[in-house]
Design an enzyme around this catalytic site. Sequence first.
Site, PDB file in Angstrom:
ATOM      1  N   LYS A   1       0.850  -1.101  -0.223  1.00  0.00           N
ATOM      2  CA  LYS A   1       0.068  -0.097   0.141  1.00  0.00           C
ATOM      3  C   LYS A   1       0.694   1.138  -0.040  1.00  0.00           C
ATOM      4  O   LYS A   1       0.400   2.387  -0.394  1.00  0.00           O
ATOM      5  CB  LYS A   1      -0.930   0.068   1.198  1.00  0.00           C
ATOM      6  CG  LYS A   1      -2.215  -0.978   1.425  1.00  0.00           C
ATOM      7  CD  LYS A   1      -3.126  -0.944   2.158  1.00  0.00           C
ATOM      8  CE  LYS A   1      -4.342  -1.854   2.064  1.00  0.00           C
ATOM      9  NZ  LYS A   1      -5.103  -1.751   3.296  1.00  0.00           N
TER      10      LYS A   1
ATOM     11  N   LYS B   1     -13.995  -3.036  -3.031  1.00  0.00           N
ATOM     12  CA  LYS B   1     -14.949  -1.861  -3.308  1.00  0.00           C
ATOM     13  C   LYS B   1     -14.099  -0.502  -3.433  1.00  0.00           C
ATOM     14  O   LYS B   1     -14.592   0.254  -3.690  1.00  0.00           O
ATOM     15  CB  LYS B   1     -15.671  -1.832  -1.762  1.00  0.00           C
ATOM     16  CG  LYS B   1     -14.784  -1.800  -0.649  1.00  0.00           C
ATOM     17  CD  LYS B   1     -15.483  -1.519   0.820  1.00  0.00           C
ATOM     18  CE  LYS B   1     -15.200  -2.368   1.974  1.00  0.00           C
ATOM     19  NZ  LYS B   1     -13.855  -1.860   2.512  1.00  0.00           N
TER      20      LYS B   1
ATOM     21  N   LYS C   1      -9.082 -10.009  -6.913  1.00  0.00           N
ATOM     22  CA  LYS C   1     -10.409 -10.131  -5.948  1.00  0.00           C
ATOM     23  C   LYS C   1     -11.468  -8.999  -6.238  1.00  0.00           C
ATOM     24  O   LYS C   1     -10.740  -8.033  -6.652  1.00  0.00           O
ATOM     25  CB  LYS C   1      -9.713 -10.010  -4.526  1.00  0.00           C
ATOM     26  CG  LYS C   1     -10.370 -10.748  -3.486  1.00  0.00           C
ATOM     27  CD  LYS C   1     -10.093 -10.889  -2.272  1.00  0.00           C
ATOM     28  CE  LYS C   1     -10.457  -9.894  -1.204  1.00  0.00           C
ATOM     29  NZ  LYS C   1     -10.039 -10.200   0.123  1.00  0.00           N
TER      30      LYS C   1
HETATM   31  P1  AMP Z   1     -12.490  -5.199   2.731  1.00  0.00           P
HETATM   32  O1  AMP Z   1     -13.454  -4.691   1.799  1.00  0.00           O
HETATM   33  O2  AMP Z   1     -11.320  -5.608   2.174  1.00  0.00           O
HETATM   34  O3  AMP Z   1     -12.180  -4.280   3.943  1.00  0.00           O
HETATM   35  O4  AMP Z   1     -12.893  -6.626   3.410  1.00  0.00           O
HETATM   36  C1  AMP Z   1     -13.867  -6.677   4.461  1.00  0.00           C
HETATM   37  C2  AMP Z   1     -14.358  -8.076   4.338  1.00  0.00           C
HETATM   38  O5  AMP Z   1     -15.084  -8.416   3.382  1.00  0.00           O
HETATM   39  C3  AMP Z   1     -13.125  -9.190   4.795  1.00  0.00           C
HETATM   40  O6  AMP Z   1     -13.741 -10.040   5.635  1.00  0.00           O
HETATM   41  C4  AMP Z   1     -12.719  -9.820   3.355  1.00  0.00           C
HETATM   42  O7  AMP Z   1     -12.298 -10.892   3.660  1.00  0.00           O
HETATM   43  C5  AMP Z   1     -14.172  -9.567   2.811  1.00  0.00           C
HETATM   44  N1  AMP Z   1     -14.056  -9.562   1.270  1.00  0.00           N
HETATM   45  C6  AMP Z   1     -13.700  -8.379   0.701  1.00  0.00           C
HETATM   46  N2  AMP Z   1     -13.708  -8.765  -0.783  1.00  0.00           N
HETATM   47  C7  AMP Z   1     -14.004 -10.126  -1.011  1.00  0.00           C
HETATM   48  C8  AMP Z   1     -14.077 -10.846  -2.026  1.00  0.00           C
HETATM   49  N3  AMP Z   1     -14.028 -10.416  -3.180  1.00  0.00           N
HETATM   50  N4  AMP Z   1     -14.649 -12.271  -1.807  1.00  0.00           N
HETATM   51  C9  AMP Z   1     -14.848 -12.559  -0.398  1.00  0.00           C
HETATM   52  N5  AMP Z   1     -14.375 -11.724   0.621  1.00  0.00           N
HETATM   53  C10 AMP Z   1     -14.368 -10.467   0.539  1.00  0.00           C
END
Ligand code: AMP
Length: 351
Positions: free
Chosen positions: A137, A221, A218
């Site tokens: 990052k 958001k 992946k």
């Molecule tokens: P983040 O959006 O990266 O802050 O992730 C928040 C939660 O959502 C975490 O537990 C991630 O593992 C899950 N998560 C985010 N993106 C994905 C994805 N594409 N597939 C599965 N889990 C996700």
Amino acid sequence: MTPRTSVDTPTPASPTSPAGAIIPSGGVRRLTGLKPTGHLQLGNLLGAIRPIVASQYRSETIVFLADLHALTVTHQPAQVRALTLEQATVLLAAGLDPDRALLYVQSQVPQHAELHYLLECTTGYGEAHRMIQFREKSTNQQQVRLSLLSYPVLMAADILLHDTQEVPVGDDQSQHLELARTVANRFNARYGDTFTVPRAVHPTVSARVMDLADPTSKMGKTGDSDAGTIFLLDPPEVIRRKVQRAVTDPGRTVEYDPERRPGLANLLDVLAACLGSSPTALAADYRSYAQLKAAVTEAVEAMLRPIRLRYDELARDPGYVRRVLADGADRARESTADTVHRAKRAIGLLR
Ligand code: AMP
């Protein structure tokens, strides 16, 4: 002295207030934080929110909006506030029950920042600097915030504050959870048994949703483009368009082969997650990509429609969501005060 571990100590009883249980007791204590840096997307629902909602019936479930973590990179103040409320509303719309789970906003519970500092005094600079996420990052950023280096320590504080036993983590957060365990063990060894040592639990592989436009990365958001991301509040026509345009491959048959045909496999994974079925079994039901994409569109829309409708209802009364969050913060302050007190006493600040 025996360090507290999540494996060999019994589930701690829920702390209680005069008003009743802060978190309804029973089961393992699990904690999840969501960072308000973007709109929640399908991966968040399948990989995090759905498991949280399911776990509230069998675990002590704690969910917080990690707004302090949202400040570690360039941010718009008004947007962090708006996204925090939006994400809390989506969680409630998706079925999180504030009478079963503890839901609150991190910055409304000063114990997070207080414990963060004590843990910074227990963590080495080299340990923080070695974190892969920091390296990734901070590359190509003109000004790296100090908080980007120290956020895994704040994450350790988030976890240890609640005597958390289990933390669901994706691969990208495993190293941070390991740091939390290291810091907890070190603190316990140096200053006396203070923290429960948490363990990681890993979601199933099929819970990893890939970007529809780039199935090798992946779904996220905050990606560069929205084309391959289905946001939970996307209207039906937008969902349809994104699925129709999903990258597949030049083949004609529908088969499940994540290695050689990742785009197709991702669509089958999503369909399987929506229907509670297996991607290999589903592949046999479809003759063409068009048929499969129509089924994915329908299944995703059927899953998101009730969440969107409930969200619209809740969003008309933001006062309700704010009251839920204020009550959650009251309960979280009360239930975490003892951990901070214990840590302050152990480290030498209190008698
Ligand atoms: P983040 O959006 O990266 O802050 O992730 C928040 C939660 O959502 C975490 O537990 C991630 O593992 C899950 N998560 C985010 N993106 C994905 C994805 N594409 N597939 C599965 N889990 C996700």
